[in-house]
Every structure is written in structure tokens, then in C-alpha cells.
Design an enzyme around this catalytic site. Structure first.
Site: not given
Ligand code: NAP
Length: 521
Positions: A255, A294
Site C-alpha cells: 500500500e 494516504c
Molecule cells: P516510509 O518512510 O516508506 O516508511 C514506512 C515503513 O517502512 C516504516 O515503518 C519504516 O520504518 C519502514 N522502513 C523504511 N525503510 C525500510 C527498510 N529498508 N526495511 C524495512 N523497513 C523499512 O513511509 P512513511 O514516511 O512512514 O509513510 C508515508 C507514506 O506512506 C506516504 O507516501 C503515504 O502515502 C503512504 N501511506 C500509504 C497508505 C496506504 O494504505 N496505501 C497508508 C498510509 C501511508 P522506520 O519508521 O523505522 O524508518
């Protein structure tokens, strides 16, 4: 305070200083999270070896009861969660309710689904297929729970709902869960999981929690596991492209981010019910959770002749938004979650402003009861792009905050083509009093969206909202949105089951089928 992780049936602290979790209003440090020294591979192995067999020994109905007990425990501690959502996520009480009560309601939905599935241990597609001249030799399709662990990596914006909408489905399927909340807002996920573990509801190994970075999670996945990720497209691509994930054909559901559209129908006019409903929805989507959803409307498409009136009407609502410290009862919109998100939204806005003028959001801004330098606010910002066909950034840059761009369209085909420029989105909505246009829109938008909401006057008050994800309906979207699918009632269980064809004696097949619940039921 250092957040522990719950792994191998015990609470374990990381052994370095960890990453700070802050209050986005005051900048105060609330806790730290670290996974240093924590053996994630061993935690996953414990879930597979201990939690999996215990869950699979139960029926769907029994697992549904576990989920109902989780919901009950969380409801009993609800007040504490509101405080945490305020402190760590800057949530107003309404924003906190979407996350916390939304998570609990989703658990209750899956508890009821478990009750309906009853004493079964697998799911079946009830049709028998004759395969040869031998009438007693037939086939059917069965779905059985996978034998691995469900690894859930979540985004920062829904530390409760994101955790439980995933965990509820996997636990109902009989699959143990290792959940990793985003570090920035992990305090709420930590506290909820702690309450559930302390309540002794779940068998050992059924639910593990990792607080902190956990960058090596993909190294330990096997072909029996399932990885469900919510977050940015960048991280999603790194995870699903990880050599081990590719080599082991790990089930992956993504997602990701999305530039969702809402269309005001060509039949609308100033003062008609759909016009007013549209204006209210766009303004609400921009300010709810400070636009950190999102599914939020990022692109608002309106008939070219009406764009001035729509801009004025949305602007009139937005100026009433009171942005500031949610501890002040007058405040209606809180901050972004941290400084890095504030900087990311500012960067995205700068790109959008290269193609769009600002209607609301450029005036000097002072948050209520907060220091502008310490805090992480972005004021509601409404943009207007005059030539969306020639533009690019407005269709591709996601400002994950209270930001939306208005765009004019000329005729239905133009509106549908502009909607598709998002490259695949989670949700679209259409506000119209014309059933014919609504039908055309659903068919035209369908291929690029996971959900289409159609609103006319008759459902205007009772509709659930453009950005609200309901457990009955699938959530996900193609292309840029990640290509995944979650929820959707019974459909959600498919991800945690292996579907197989079973061929053999019809009377034996009938006996096996009796142990399985009907997939359509
Ligand atoms: P993110 O930076 O991609 O982080 C998401 C998750 O991935 C966090 O738990 C992060 O951990 C983890 N992560 C990052 N790099 C990783 C790696 N190499 N290995 C394992 N885990 C890793 O996203 P975000 O900034 O939290 O979220 C914002 C984005 O999410 C927005 O673009 C939004 O549109 C999207 N979103 C989508 C939905 C949906 O249902 N489609 C819902 C909500 C949000 P850490 O926090 O520890 O870095």
C-alpha cells in the site's frame, strides 16, 4: 523511556541510544526506539514455530474470539491511547478517533467474520469440477492458511488502524504476526500491543512487535511468509526488490502513496446539493489528520466554468480552520508528525507551485499555542492549476499534508483522462446528481483505482467519506498506489492462505469440503 520490542515471547530493549520519538507540537522527546542487538530472524522463527501451530489448531470462530478479546482490551484502555495520539502524532480528538476507534472497529468486524466462518479450518470454493469421463474423479479448490509468519511494516500516519487492520486479518487466517510500526509514532502501537500481551489473550508467538528501524527484516523472510507493507513507494520498491524476497517468492502486498482524485460532476451548479457536498468533502479531506491520509484528495477536478466558485467555497471553509496545538479545544487541525515530514511537504509544495497558483495558504501563519520553530505545522494550502493537461508535478508529486490542487476539466472524457494521470490511486470520488455520469465514471476510473465513491444528495449525509477505509471494502490501488489489495471482508483472507486445487474421489472431496467454510459465505 526506551520502547522495548516483544520478541521470542519476551520484552527486549535495543542496546544503543536509539531514535527519538517527539511531540510534534513542542518538540519534546517522548521516548526512544532501538532494535540494536535484537535478533529479528529469531523473532520471526519463534512466531513460525510456536505461534503458527497454536493459531492453526483453532477454528476461525475461535480465532475470531481472540480478536474480539483484543478489541475489548483496547476499548478498556481507550483514554490512554487518545493521550498518546495527541502527544506523539499531534492528533486532535477527531483525528485520534479515526486511528484508534477505526482500528478497534476493524478488529470487531473481523471478529464477527470469524464467528460467521465457524468451526472450519480452511476455506473452499464449493464448486466441484468434473475432469474426465470418470464421474467419481473430480476437483475442487481449497485455501489453507500459510505456514509462515505475517510481517507487517507500517507507515507513521496510522499507528493504531494500520497495526490492527493488518493483524486482525492475519490472526483470523491463523497466521502469526510480527508487526513493525513506523518509528516516529511507535508509542501508540507499543502501548496497544503491551496491553494486549499483558491481558494474556494470545498464544505465545502469535503477536510480536519490533520498535525501531529493523532494516534487516527482508533478509529473514521465507517463501512461507507474507510481507504486508504500507508506506512510501521508495521503501516499497526496496523491500519487494530485495534479493531474498525475489529469490524466495515471498508474498508481498504494498500500500504505497497515491494522488487521489475527486470529481465534481458536469451536472453540478452553485448551490446544488452535490456542489456543497463536494466542497465540504475536499475541505475535510485536506484538514483531517492534517492531510496525512494516504487516501486524501490531492487533485480536485471541477467543471472549468465552476472553478472560481469552487475555489471560493473551499477557501471559505479552510479559513475557518484553526491550526495549532490540539490541546487547545478551539484547534481543528494539528501538526505534521515531525520536522522531516514538514520539510518534505514544503519541498513538494515548492514543486507544485511551479505549476499552480496558491488560493489559500500563502498568508503569514502562526500556529495557535505553539512555537512555529519548534513545531511541525503546515497551514491548509489550496492550489489551482490552470492547465492540468500540460502540467506534470500536480499529477505526480504527493504533498503528504493539508494540500490539494484544484484543476478545471472540459467534459467527462477530459476529467477521466486527468484522473488517470495519477498513475494508479487508492480512491476516487464522484459528486453528481446524474446516475448516467456516475456509471460512466465508475467504468472509466475503475482500472486506475481500488475504490470509487459515488455521492449524490440522497447519500450525502450517510456516506462514509472519500478517505475513510472500511473493512468491508477492498483497500489498495494499482500502479503508483502499490498494486496491492487489503481488506474487503472475506477477500482479505486470500493473502494469508494458499489456494490449491484438490483432485480425487468425489465422496472424499465432499468430506474434506465439510471441514472448510464456503468462500462465498
Ligand atoms: P516510509 O518512510 O516508506 O516508511 C514506512 C515503513 O517502512 C516504516 O515503518 C519504516 O520504518 C519502514 N522502513 C523504511 N525503510 C525500510 C527498510 N529498508 N526495511 C524495512 N523497513 C523499512 O513511509 P512513511 O514516511 O512512514 O509513510 C508515508 C507514506 O506512506 C506516504 O507516501 C503515504 O502515502 C503512504 N501511506 C500509504 C497508505 C496506504 O494504505 N496505501 C497508508 C498510509 C501511508 P522506520 O519508521 O523505522 O524508518
Amino acid at each position: 523511556m526506551k520502547l522495548s520490542s516483544y520478541v521470542g515471547g519476551a520484552w527486549v530493549e535495543g542496546n544503543d541510544q536509539g531514535t527519538p520519538l517527539v511531540d510534534p507540537v513542542t518538540g519534546e522527546e517522548l521516548a526512544r526506539a532501538s532494535t540494536a542487538g535484537i535478533d529479528i530472524g529469531a523473532a520471526m522463527a519463534h512466531g513460525r514455530a510456536v505461534g503458527g501451530p497454536a493459531l492453526r489448531a483453532m477454528t476461525y470462530a475461535q480465532r475470531g474470539q481472540l480478536i474480539a478479546s483484543i478489541a475489548e482490551t483496547l476499548s478498556a484502555n481507550r483514554d490512554a491511547y487518545g493521550e498518546i495520539a495527541l502527544a506523539n502524532s499531534g492528533n486532535t480528538s477527531t483525528d485520534a478517533a479515526i486511528d484508534i476507534d477505526g482500528g478497534i472497529a476493524t478488529l470487531k468486524f473481523f471478529a464477527r467474520l470469524g464467528e460467521k466462518l465457524g468451526d472450519a479450518q480452511a476455506l473452499r470454493d464449493g464448486r466441484f469440477e468434473r475432469l474426465s469421463r470418470e464421474e467419481s474423479f473430480q476437483a475442487m479448490h481449497l485455501a489453507v492458511p500459510i505456514r509462515g509468519i505475517a510481517v507487517h511494516v507500517n507507515a507513521f500516519n496510522f499507528p493504531s488502524w494500520g497495526l490492527w487492520e493488518k493483524a486482525g486479518v492475519a490472526l483470523l487466517a491463523g497466521v502469526p504476526v510480527l508487526t513493525k510500526p513506523a518509528t516516529a509514532t511507535a508509542l501508540l502501537s507499543y502501548r496497544m500491543v503491551k496491553d494486549v500481551i499483558d491481558a494474556g489473550i494470545l498464544p505465545d508467538g502469535a503477536l510480536s512487535l519490533v520498535c525501531g528501524a529493523a532494516r534487516d527484516i527482508s533478509d529473514h523472510l521465507t517463501g512461507s511468509d507474507a510481507l504486508a507493507f504500507t508506506g512510501s513507494a521508495l521503501t516499497a520498491n526496496a523491500l519487494r526488490g530485495h534479493p531474498n524476497v525475489v529469490a524466495s517468492s515471498v508474498r508481498v502486498n504494498v500500500e504505497a502513496d497515491s494522488l487521489n482524485t475527486s470529481i465534481l460532476g458536469p451536472d453540478a451548479g452553485v448551490g446544488c446539493a452535490e456542489f456543497d457536498l463536494y466542497v465540504r468533502e475536499v475541505a475535510k479531506e485536506m484538514t483531517q489528520k492534517a492531510g496525512q491520509k494516504c487516501t486524501a484528495i490531492r487533485r480536485a477536478l471541477v467543471p472549468a466554468a465552476l472553478i472560481g466558485e469552487v475555489a471560493e467555497a473551499i477557501g471559505a471553509r479552510l479559513v475557518k480552520t484553526v491550526t495549532g496545538n490540539p490541546r487547545n479545544q478551539d484547534v481543528t487541525m494539528g501538526p505534521l508528525v515531525n520536522k522531516s515530514q514538514q520539510a518534505a511537504v514544503s519541498d513538494a509544495l515548492a514543486q507544485l507551485k511551479g505549476e499552480a497558483e496558491t488560493i489559500i495558504g500563502d498568508d503569514p501563519f502562526e500556529p495557535v499555542d505553539a512555537d512555529a520553530d519548534q513545531s511541525c505545522f503546515i497551514p491548509p494550502t489550496l492550489l489551482r492549476c490552470k492547465d492540468p493537461k500540460a502540467a506534470d508535478a500536480v499529477h505526480s508529486v504527493e504533498a503528504f499534508g493539508p494540500v490539494c490542487t484544484l484543476m478545471p476539466y472540459d467534459g467527462a472524457a477530459d476529467a477521466f483522462a486527468l484522473a488517470a494521470r495519477g498513475g494508479g490511486s487508492l480512491a476516487a470520488s464522484v459528486f453528481t446528481g446524474d446516475g448516467g455520469f456516475a456509471g460512466d465514471a465508475v467504468l472509466a476510473l475503475g482500472a486506475d483505482h481500488g475504490r470509487v465513491l459515488v455521492v449524490d444528495e440522497s447519500v450525502g449525509r450517510g456516506q462514509t467519506g472519500h478517505g475513510i477505509v472500511m473493512p468491508q471494502c477492498v483497500h489498495g490501488g494499482p500502479g503508483r498506489a502499490g498494486g496491492g489489495e487489503e481488506l474487503g471482508g472475506l477477500r482479505s483472507l486470500a493473502f494469508y492462505h494458499q489456494r490449491l486445487a484438490v483432485q480425487g474421489r468425489i465422496d472424499w472431496l465432499e468430506g474434506i469440503a465439510e471441514k472448510a467454510a464456503e468462500l462465498g459465505g
